[in-house]
Each structure stands twice: as C-alpha cells, then as structure tokens.
Design a protein around this motif. Structure first.
Motif: not given
Ligand code: FUL
Length: 728
Positions: A79-81, A167-168, A172-173, A178-180
């Motif tokens: 999941t990356g989590k 996925l990580y 994660n915040p 895809g953080n633009l």
C-alpha cells in the motif's frame, strides 16, 4: 560462410538476395506512405536487433526476484503505508539464490530494488522508506549489495526492476509523486551531505520532483552496484496521482550514459509477452509494425494474440525490432507467501515454458521469490536443479554431430550462415532417435525472414514430414514424437526474403510421465487426465504430451498421502467432496509431477437467491461468468447447513472488467438474518487472474452464503465471478 544458390524456388515467394540487400539493416526502419506491400516486406526482413537486444536474447533464461515488504505481509501489492519494520529480515544468503539459479542455467537475475510500494532494498541516499529503517544488520544492510556481490562471485549478470509506480511517494504527505512540482533544471545526482559518490559525473535535466528522485536513484543503482545489464520498467500502476508524467527521455539518456550495455524492458528494447502465465504464441515475430514513430511515445502498444504477421505490416509508420520476455513466477503470485498453500510449478512446467519461450523467439524470465529467511525455498531450488538437468541432458548433446550438410549451419559459429534457396539436407553417419530440432536465423545481420518451415525425416525409403511451424528468428525449437532416421531435411515454405540460417541441431528429450490435471463436474465426480495446456504445442495436429508419454498409468489418493504405484489406479471418474486429490502418472519406472488439488463442497444442491444468471458462478466451469453491477451481493442457498472454513474466487479471464478486488462475506441460517463472517482483499488480479483462496478468520456453519463485492479492480462498474468454491 558457404552460400547455397540452387535453382529451387521458395514455394510462397521468390526473392533474389540482392533485392533484400538493397535495404540497409537497422533496428528501426521507417515506412513511407508510398511503399508497396513488397517493399514493406523487404524492409521488415532487414530489421535487426541492436547489440544490447542480441545479448539479451542470447541470455535466453533469466531470473526475476520479487522481495520486499510483501514477502512479510503476504500481499501481492503493498500500500505504501507499511511501517518499514514489517520487513523483519534477519538472515540473507544471496549466494544460495545465485548458485540455485546457475544450476538451472540462468544467466541473469533481475531484482525488485523497489516495487510499487516504494520501499527500497538498497541504501539509497534519497529516502528513509526502505532497508535503512529496518533492524536488518542494524539498518546498515543492503540486499542489492549482497546480490551484486554474489553475481560477481558466480558470474551471473544483474538486472534491476525499479517500479515507476511508487505508493509511498503517493501516500505520504511529503511524497514527491504527483506533487505538482514544476520542472526546473536539476543536477543529478543531488549531493547529500556525508554521502559522496566516487563517480564524479553529473547531469543536468529539466524535471519535476518525482523524476529527479527517480534519476537520483538510477544514478545510485547504475554507478554503485553495476554493471547492470537490464532495467525493468513495469507498466503496472495500482494508483496514480496528480497526473504524474515520467520523463522517459531523461531516464533513457542517463541510462545510456551510465549503463550503455543495459537493455530496457518497457522502453522499446524488450516488451511484455502479454500475460504472466507462461503462455507463448505459436508465431512470435520480433519485427513489430508500429503505428507511430517509436521515439515519440513512452513505449510500445500492448501485445495482442496475433502480432507482426505479414498482414499486420502495412499501415505502420515504422518497423521496429523488439523482443518479448515471457515473465512468469515459479510460485502462484510474485512474492513468497508460504510453503503449504502457495503452489510451486513443477520442473515439467518450467521446462515446457523454457522450450516454448526460448524456442519461440523470446526470453524466459522466471521469478523465484525468496522466503522470510532470506533464502530461495527448498522446493523451488529442487525445481530449478531439475530444470537445469533437463536442459543440459536434452540440449547439451547435438545428435547432428558428424552429420554432412551445409557446414555454416553446423559449425557452432553464429556469424556464419546459409542463404536458403533449396532445402537443407543433413545426412548422419548412423541412425539417431530424436524428438527436438533447433533452428536459428542469422538475425544479427539478416533479420527475421522465415514465415513457415517444415522438417522432414527419411523414413522407410521416403521423406516424411515430422514437424511444421511458422517463424524462426533468434531460435525455434520444434517438438515432435520420437523419430529414428539418418537423414533430415529442412524446407522453408514461406519467407519475407531469402532466409539466412545460422544454426541447426537435433536433440532428444527423455520422455517423462505427463503432468496431470483434475476437474470435477457439478455432481461431484472427479476426472484426472494429462494436462494438455502445458504441452499444447501441436505439430501436424498431434498433441505432443500424449504422444511422448504413451503407456503411462495414473495413481491417486484422497486421504492426503503421497500417491505411488501402490495407490489405486485411476480408470474412471470418482466422487470427491471436501478432500484433496493427489495423483501421479508413472512411465518407464519414472514418477511424474504430483497433482495436488483441493475440492470443496459439491455444488449440485446449490441455488441462486435473487441473482439472475448466478448459477454460472458455481457450474464448475470458469468459462461461464456471472456479472452484475459493482457492489452487488451474490447469495447462494446451499440447500442444507454446511461448515464453511474457506472460499475460493476464480475471476473472469476473458476480460479484466469486474474482477472483485475487495469484498465482505456474510452468512445466514435462514436467508433473512445475516452476520458478517469476514472481509477479503486480493491484489494484482488483472495481471494474475488465477483462483484465490481466502480462509475465514473463524469457520462458520450456515445454509446461506453471500459475497458482497465492495470494490472491483480498476474501479470497474461491474462485479463478476467465474467460479466460487466453498471448503469445510
Ligand atoms: C506486474 C506487477 O504489478 C507485479 O506485482 C509484478 O511485479 C509483475 C512482474 O509485474 O505488472
């Protein structure tokens, strides 16, 4: 080099060597809109692999190693989590991996340095989500470093799988995926205090944050663990974010500079074969008609059933050489789960896939996943050893040794070849018995030209056709029942230009008892028979599996014990419920691979409750499928109460629409009052649409059983069941 230019014409087309030779061989050849079908065909005949592609083809049999948090969570997709501590590795012996691979004749290992979950298995400077945050060797361990050293020690090549999906970095915040972020000029590698690189080269690329992260990691992998001979860029994406694009041009440029010998999977050198089951095509041309300029896109279109045959060439913009890898796992699933329920392929299976892929103009990429002890499991190691033995026993001896015939095809030199304008005849000093014939075209210089060929043997004073197939390319292995002869003849019956054959050899595979399969009808009667799908390569309409194994007997048990010659002999279907059927075939004193199949509750009393077409989900036929809107419930009345300890779900395979990724299980005594029994989740169904078993947290006794399809793969708006089984 000896050339044969006799008067005999090829049956399908007649070419002169000079017409084809006017076109300069290249890896990619443009098609002009004005090109005639004949010109396009001649161009196709001159498309050749690059040196990196040729080297990759010559590796023939290579390994995949899927290892990471999934090994510990028993999931197919993470999941990356995950907390990195989940990766609770204590021991690791990569020498054991590489030795077992060498034993099988494997030439390279491709390691999942980072799978889709984003956890890194090397000491990257650019993230803490990885091996550095585990207890393994006090956070100083480096699985890739160990593996690279074992590879050097044993002469194994190294490849790296680096998942673009991450996925990580999505979840994660502070994640970069895809953080633009805006593309700006970045220096690769980004310096990290206290962690200098000994390779002082730097590169400038205009990229965003995630592409910079990816490039920094590529720099680490290619300068500190190499040489790396293949990079594997998976097209699979469990999730995407922020319309993240990959700057492939930058990746390519860095890789070409740092690892000039690396072939790239998913980037125009090597393509996916289109399935993960070990299925191969009867006709596999590697000269692909591309509807767009290859360099203008991020890779090649997905593969279909029939590709690159003569009728598919017109209309393309380019012809491009790109070979497939037949990637499949020795286990059910890509990651190790356990030794009891997770099935392992037999050596029959692996050897069969080897012959169909390596002998079908492709490369076999076999995944062998390490267990939680950091070792390849014993059973898998045995299968590797047995496969290697069969490859050596069959292909280590050339029965054409001492034969008279076109010398360039017998001299073992891949650079010499014969241009075939008449049948190639081989006369042996004495009769031999063979059931395999291997042929190679001179693809490095002459490309893939043969479209159909026939092998004849001189039997009882006349030529008899013993095998017929389509293209050849890098390598074709013809398989046929035993033939005893002292003369063989190879005819090319259709080709794109004058074909150039560089190698032929003859071999004999020591026939073993066939692999078995069992199926049950709705009345609960079990039939055991040789598995045809594994050996379904038909020549002249003959099923090789049956022919090569004539005279076998089948013995079985239903009490869990291992069957042998003293177990009951199978002669007719028998009843079986809530039991495991184990069976073996015996031939010439040999015991074949054991069939081990669990059968659940017999379904003849089952009824569908409020679900049109529902019976399709329990008719013992996975080809018939129940489909309803996503989120629907599927309810069965079992007729009488049954203990239910587990259920299995077989997804549809004709389409990925409706594969149930997540759901809830409910049971009821009366069909009115329902209790939730458990929830379930399956991963990677699209690429690996095999039957999945889910054991309930606590067994329940109930007459009514319901599956609520909470989520379908890829957000599909339907839910489908090909077959459902319940186990006491
Ligand atoms: C797929 C992935 O999603 C699987 O997990 C695995 O890595 C396989 C080789 O490729 O696309």
């Amino acid at each position: 080099m000896k050339k044969y230019f006799a008067g005999l014409l090829l049956t399908a087309m007649c070419f002169t060597a000079s017409a084809a030779d006017e076109i300069r061989p290249a890896n990619t050849i443009n098609i002009d809109p004005t090109d005639s079908p004949e010109t396009i065909l001649l161009k196709a005949a001159n498309v050749v692999p690059t040196p990196n592609q040729l080297a990759a083809l010559e590796r023939e049999f290579i390994a995949f190693v899927h290892f990471g948090p999934n090994t510990f969570t028993r999931m197919e997709w993470g999941t990356g989590k995950e907390d990195p501590a989940i990766f609770a590795l204590e021991n690791l012996d990569t020498d054991q991996w590489v030795k077992a691979m060498k034993d099988a004749g494997i030439k390279m290992v491709i390691f999942t340095a980072k799978h889709h979950d984003g956890f890194v298995l090397w000491q990257s400077r650019y993230t803490r989500h990885g091996i550095m945050s585990t207890k393994f060797r006090d956070g100083k361990g480096d699985v890739l470093r160990d593996l690279a050293e074992s590879c050097r020690k044993y002469g194994m090549k190294l490849g790296i799988y680096l998942s673009p999906a991450d996925l990580y970095q999505i979840e994660n915040p502070e994640g970069l995926y895809g953080n633009l972020s805006k593309p700006t000029m970045r220096t690769i590698p980004r310096p990290v205090e206290g962690r200098p690189f000994s390779d002082k080269r730097t590169f400038q690329f205009e990229v965003d944050d995630y592409n910079e992260y990816f490039l920094n990691q590529l720099f680490e992998l290619l300068t500190e663990y190499g040489p790396v001979d293949e990079l594997w860029f998976d097209g699979a994406h469990p999730k995407r974010k922020g319309n993240q694009q990959y700057n492939y041009a930058a990746w390519d440029s860095l890789i070409h500079t740092l690892a000039p010998k690396a072939a790239m999977f998913g980037r125009g050198d090597i393509r996916w074969c289109g399935n993960e089951a070990g299925a191969t095509r009867d006709t596999e041309f590697n000269v692909r008609p591309i509807p767009f300029p290859a360099e203008a896109t991020e890779g090649l279109p997905p593969t279909e059933r029939e590709i690159a045959t003569r009728d598919k060439l017109p209309g393309a913009k380019q012809l491009h050489y790109c070979q497939p890898e037949v990637d499949t796992s020795i286990r059910e699933g890509w990651f190790y789960r356990d030794d009891n329920t997770q099935k392992v392929r037999s050596a029959d299976d692996v050897f069969d896939i080897y012959e169909r892929s390596v002998g079908g103009n492709a490369t076999l990429l076999l995944n062998i996943p390490p267990n939680r002890e950091g070792l390849l499991p014993d059973r898998d190691v045995e299968v590797l050893a047995e496969t290697g033995r069969r490859i050596r026993d069959t292909y280590g001896t050339d029965l054409l040794k001492g034969a008279e015939g076109p010398a360039a095809t017998l001299d073992g030199d891949k650079n010499t070849f014969v241009e075939v304008t008449e049948p190639l005849v081989y006369t042996l000093p004495a009769p031999v018995t063979l059931n395999r014939f291997m042929i190679q075209e001179a693809i490095a210089t002459k490309g893939e030209r043969v479209e159909e060929h026939v092998l004849d043997a001189w039997i009882d004073g006349q030529w008899k056709e013993i095998a017929r197939a389509t293209n050849i390319g890098y390598k074709r292995i013809l398989r046929f029942p035993d033939v005893t002869t002292d003369r063989l003849r190879l005819r090319v019956t259709a080709s794109r230009a004058v074909p150039a054959i560089s190698h032929v050899s003859a071999h004999r595979y020591d026939a073993r008892p066939p692999q078995l399969d069992a199926r049950r009808d709705t009345k609960g009667m079990v039939t055991i028979e040789p598995r045809t799908s594994g050996f379904a390569w038909k020549t002249l309409g003959i099923n090789s599996a049956d022919n090569l194994s004539a005279g076998y007997t089948i013995h079985y048990t239903t009490d869990g014990s291992t069957p042998d010659a003293n177990s009951p002999q199978y002669t007719a279907p028998f009843a079986a419920e809530n039991t495991t059927v184990k069976a073996v075939a015996l031939l010439n004193g040999m015991t074949g691979a054991m069939l081990d199949k669990r059968f659940g509750i017999v379904k003849n009393g089952w009824k569908v409750v409020d679900t049109p077409d529902g019976a399709k989900a329990f008719d013992e036929n996975a080809a018939t499928v129940w489909t309803a809107p996503a989120g629907s419930a599927f309810t069965i009345d079992l007729g009488t109460p049954h203990r239910i300890a587990a259920f299995s779900y077989t997804p549809p395979t004709a389409t990925s629409e409706g594969m149930i990724a997540r759901g809830t299980l409910q049971t009821s005594a009366d069909g009115k009052k329902w209790t939730t029994a458990d929830t379930f989740e399956f991963g990677n169904l699209v690429n690996d649409p095999t039957t999945r078993l889910h054991t309930l947290a606590t067994p329940v006794t109930a007459r009514f059983f319901r599956i609520v399809a909470d989520a379908s793969e890829g957000g599909s708006n339907v839910a489908s069941i090909a077959e459902i089984d319940l186990f006491e």
